[in-house]
Each structure stands twice: as C-alpha cells, then as structure tokens.
Design a protein around this motif. Sequence first.
Motif, PDB file in Angstrom:
ATOM      1  N   PHE A  42       0.837  -1.207   0.000  1.00 64.09           N
ATOM      2  CA  PHE A  42       0.000   0.000   0.000  1.00 64.09           C
ATOM      3  C   PHE A  42       0.875   1.262   0.000  1.00 64.09           C
ATOM      4  CE2 PHE A  42      -2.917   3.096   2.063  1.00 64.09           C
ATOM      5  CZ  PHE A  42      -3.874   3.098   1.060  1.00 64.09           C
ATOM      6  N   ASP A  94       3.756   1.638  -1.336  1.00 66.64           N
ATOM      7  CA  ASP A  94       4.316   1.889  -2.671  1.00 66.64           C
ATOM      8  C   ASP A  94       3.319   2.645  -3.543  1.00 66.64           C
ATOM      9  OD1 ASP A  94       6.760   0.784  -2.093  1.00 66.64           O
ATOM     10  OD2 ASP A  94       6.244  -1.211  -2.857  1.00 66.64           O
ATOM     11  N   ARG A  95       2.030   2.372  -3.312  1.00 67.34           N
ATOM     12  CA  ARG A  95       1.011   3.116  -4.092  1.00 67.34           C
ATOM     13  C   ARG A  95       0.950   4.565  -3.614  1.00 67.34           C
ATOM     14  NH1 ARG A  95      -4.144  -0.722  -3.941  1.00 67.34           N
ATOM     15  NH2 ARG A  95      -4.957   0.777  -5.459  1.00 67.34           N
ATOM     16  N   ALA A 119       3.945   6.371  -5.096  1.00 63.32           N
ATOM     17  CA  ALA A 119       3.793   6.736  -6.512  1.00 63.32           C
ATOM     18  C   ALA A 119       2.963   8.019  -6.629  1.00 63.32           C
ATOM     19  CB  ALA A 119       3.144   5.578  -7.264  1.00 63.32           C
ATOM     20  N   LEU A 120       1.908   8.123  -5.836  1.00 61.78           N
ATOM     21  CA  LEU A 120       1.067   9.336  -5.889  1.00 61.78           C
ATOM     22  C   LEU A 120       1.823  10.567  -5.399  1.00 61.78           C
ATOM     23  CD1 LEU A 120      -2.348   8.118  -4.448  1.00 61.78           C
ATOM     24  CD2 LEU A 120      -1.959   9.133  -6.714  1.00 61.78           C
ATOM     25  N   ASP A 144       1.258   6.433   5.065  1.00 60.83           N
ATOM     26  CA  ASP A 144       2.296   5.500   4.629  1.00 60.83           C
ATOM     27  C   ASP A 144       3.056   4.940   5.839  1.00 60.83           C
ATOM     28  OD1 ASP A 144       4.484   4.457   2.771  1.00 60.83           O
ATOM     29  OD2 ASP A 144       5.584   5.867   4.037  1.00 60.83           O
ATOM     30  N   LYS A 169       8.648   5.482 -14.424  1.00 59.79           N
ATOM     31  CA  LYS A 169       8.434   5.942 -13.055  1.00 59.79           C
ATOM     32  C   LYS A 169       8.776   7.431 -12.958  1.00 59.79           C
ATOM     33  CE  LYS A 169       9.338   2.864  -9.243  1.00 59.79           C
ATOM     34  NZ  LYS A 169      10.524   2.356  -8.569  1.00 59.79           N
TER      35      LYS A 169
END
Length: 235
Positions: free
Chosen positions: A54, A56-57, A60-61, A82, A169
């Motif tokens: 979670f 890592d998501r 990314a945002l 996080d 990325k």
Amino acid sequence: MCPDRDLNARPGFFLTFEGLDGSGKTTQIRRLTDTFDSDGTPYLVTRQPGGTAFGDRIRALLLDSKSEGLAPRTELAMMFADRAQAIQEVIAPALAADKLVICDRFTDSTEAYQGGGRNLGSDLVLSLHRLICGDLQPDLTILLLPDLQASLARARRRNTRKSRRGSKKDESRFEAEHDAFFLRVYEKYREIAAREHQRVVIIEGELDVDEVHARVMKAISERLKQWQTQSANSA
Ligand code: TMP
C-alpha cells in the motif's frame, strides 16, 4: 493506527538514514548492507514513503510530478498514512523480533520537508507522530548533509537521466521544488540534529563515498555492539 503498546520498549535496533535529495543516502545504505552481508550481520532494509504494497502506491502518488496542487496538509497526512502502514506491517514486528531495521527516511523527513519546506511547523508533525506512530523513535539516525547546491544538482541530474532513459516511473515532484524550499528543509534538518543530538549523527560536507562510509561505520559500530551484547545477554 492507535498503538496499544509502547513501541519504544522493544528489543530490536532501529537505524534511520536522513538527508536531502541527492545526499547519497541510497549509496551509503547499499555500502552498509554490503558490509553487513560480508560480516554476516542480519538486517532488514525498508524505506519511506513505500516499503509496503500500500505504501508503494502512496509513494507513486506523492512523488509523481502529475500530482499537482496537492495541499501541504494532504501531503503531510499521506506521509503519515504511509508510515502507519509501514510501522504496523514491517517495522514494529521486526523490532519486536529483535531485528536490526534500517529505514531510508522516517519522521525527521516529514519534519524537515513538510514542517520546514512546506512551512507547516514542527509541532504539528511531532503531534501527529505521537498520535499516529506511537512516538516510535529511532535508536540512531545518520543525517547526510553535503553541500545544499551540490545535493540538488545531483538529484536533478539523476531525474534527467531517468527521463532520458524513458523510465516510466516519475519520482520528480519534490526535486522540482525551488531552492528556497530546500533551504528550509536543510535548515530544519540542522535544527532537528541540534535538538536530538543524542540520536542524530551528522555527516557534513562534500566528502567522497569511501570517507562517508567510514564515518557511517564509526557512528554505528559502537552502538550496534552495545545492542548486540544486550541482545545476547537477554537471550
Ligand atoms: P527518496 O526516496 O528518493 O528519498 O524520495 C522521497 C521524497 O519524498 C524526497 O523528496 C523526500 C520526500 N519526503 C517527504 O517530503 N516527507 C516524508 O515524510 C518522507 C518520508 C519523504
């Protein structure tokens, strides 16, 4: 997360690395884990934001330059979302199991970037840390503070290289900030180090990679030995 136990009363050793983008943290963590691999010291490495599926998501945002117009408090709340996940899923269980945990960034980053860089102040960050993270404190923090302009130039060059290579990325949202933002981050890091001088070891200046590694080892060795002796005695 509302921790129901004292996260600071744990047998493991919690080591964090901090610094500006381009300060050489990743290289130094790799050098350290290479050393641990060759002398057989067990460890677990994680990073923030990220380190869980979670997280890592969330990472990314947070780091995507397309995440425009993020309110500073939204950014702050996502860093703690996080961290809560990482503590629950990775860090607290490893520390409870008497492991050495190495974390690339922790709440000092939030205090420096959101508290300092985004001008939200230390009090808000530290209050959230107490509420959400049970005030979990590292045993030792290595703060890499090379020259501010040189760090920024390295971080920006790295991003340009990544985008030239066609990397999908996009992690450049913070590096795109202006220099005044990073000056506030830099100054907040110095303030944290002065306040937390028992925990935070600063390695400053434009030193070569081997010299920084030697200083990291010097800062870590004694405390790690103490912890290993304590662990062995209580086993
Ligand atoms: P890094 O993984 O390459 O160090 O990048 C993470 C970026 O996220 C870096 O620019 C610092 C930023 N950051 C914050 O602003 N607040 C935080 O709490 C953390 C952990 C990272």
